[in-house]
Design an enzyme around this catalytic site. Sequence first.
Site, PDB file in Angstrom:
ATOM      1  CG  ASP A  14      -2.061   0.971   1.113  1.00  0.00           C
ATOM      2  OD1 ASP A  14      -2.099   1.715   0.118  1.00  0.00           O
ATOM      3  OD2 ASP A  14      -2.914   1.003   2.014  1.00  0.00           O
ATOM      4  CG  ASP A  62      -2.999   3.650  -3.523  1.00  0.00           C
ATOM      5  OD1 ASP A  62      -4.011   3.083  -3.945  1.00  0.00           O
ATOM      6  OD2 ASP A  62      -2.975   4.291  -2.458  1.00  0.00           O
ATOM      7  CD  GLU A  63      -5.244  -1.496  -0.934  1.00  0.00           C
ATOM      8  OE1 GLU A  63      -5.528  -2.228   0.037  1.00  0.00           O
ATOM      9  OE2 GLU A  63      -5.962  -0.532  -1.288  1.00  0.00           O
TER      10      GLU A  63
END
Length: 486
Positions: free
Chosen positions: A11, A105-106
Amino acid sequence: MRPAPTILHLDMDAFYASAEQAAKPSLRGKAVVVGGLGPRGVVATASYEARRLGVHSAMPTAQARRLAPNAAYLVPRFSLYRTVSDQVMELLGRLSPLVEPLSLDEAFVDLEAGGTADDPASARATGEGLRTAIRAVTGLSGSVGLAASKMLAKIASEQAKPDGLLLIEPGTERELLAPMSVRILPGVGPATGDHLRRAGMTTVHDLAEAGEAELVRLVGKAHGHGLYRMALGLDDRPVVAERDAKSVSVEDTFDVDLHDRVRVRAEVERLAVRCVERLRAADRSGRTVVLKVRRYDFSTLTRSETLRGPTDDPTVVREAAGRLLESVDTTGGVRLLGVGVTGLADYTQEDLFAQAADARELAQRDQEEHRAPSPEGGEGNVPAEPEPDGAELLAARRWPAGHDVHHEEHGHGWVQGSGVGRVTVRFEEPWSAPGRVLTFRVDDPLLRPADPLPLVRDAADYSSWPASLPKSRSGAGPSGGGESRP
């Protein structure tokens, strides 16, 4: 549950805000808020400096401004975020063929499937190497969680934030989870959490002690069974490499309710074009067009039309969205509009839509009829002079706060703000010192919008990573450079 912590969850830390700080030297170490900036805007991401002031994601921007009046408020630059995301996902893809992106983003990574980890020591070394590679390639930090299941890996990365790594040894799951709030578990939102609290259950330990039968009685069979398993630390969901999108959509919330029917239709058509742009960027087409309208009283209406075949033609989608709008009463005003496409496919059937050609001809004819006279007195493409309020709106759209610009004399910069016919620009680059600020007319011929610059000018060569990356010693600290929190 597997015997080794070989599921990794990455993350990125305050992704949008961190990317803006990396791109803008003058904002490093300062509070940054990224999101909608109008009266009805919502915070997308806040930097850790802003979070310490109480600002958080999904908070109304107006409330954030009261908490952090001196923060920098910026409009998202998704082209930059997607570029950085692609760099990160490319690094993850080298670790394993099983990478499950959850957002820009993860992502989850199955290290065992990639042969990059098979025990706690190799998993930790891989996680530390990944964080090093991400910083070298993008200039940003990410937090890593390692565990024997997806649920625990995600919890671990959250506990490791910011800029840390936490590995959960198999067999310690229940001990780790027991004192945590029930809200830490997937699927337990505010409503379920409040329902459990009223039943006297506030921690994961309370859920495990209550037993499966009691949880089924409280929240239903399907949810209760899953909740009990999660409270015991059990999660056997696999990492899935392909998460096929079911729809593509865009929507806008307006600062002031729209009452003019012509303006409403124009916004719907604009959103339809944006939706198709996203559709094409994903190399997809779609068969069902969906219109979303949120009215002045917060009531939300959706209308849909299924076409005869999948398309990625903006005219076809615009036409369909316009037809759907005709069935919606917007008399009292419109707060939000959205256009989406579902029933996605990887092919198109443009031949089925002969009406598209007719629509293009009509649109072109309409545009020609409404052209304003050019300065020479003939017909031209110069739009009619907008009213003052319209001019300000157009300026704000052309010069959004935080977006990139280039001036022929002063070089690359970014918009600090615009208004009253002026745009203020700070001239700096990601690798420069904080730059100077200058103000121009919004129609300055030497100033133009620009593409974002890379965040790292001379990125390290990681073409042979991870094979060439030095591995950490077994038994090193859990974060390899940052603290982790159990």
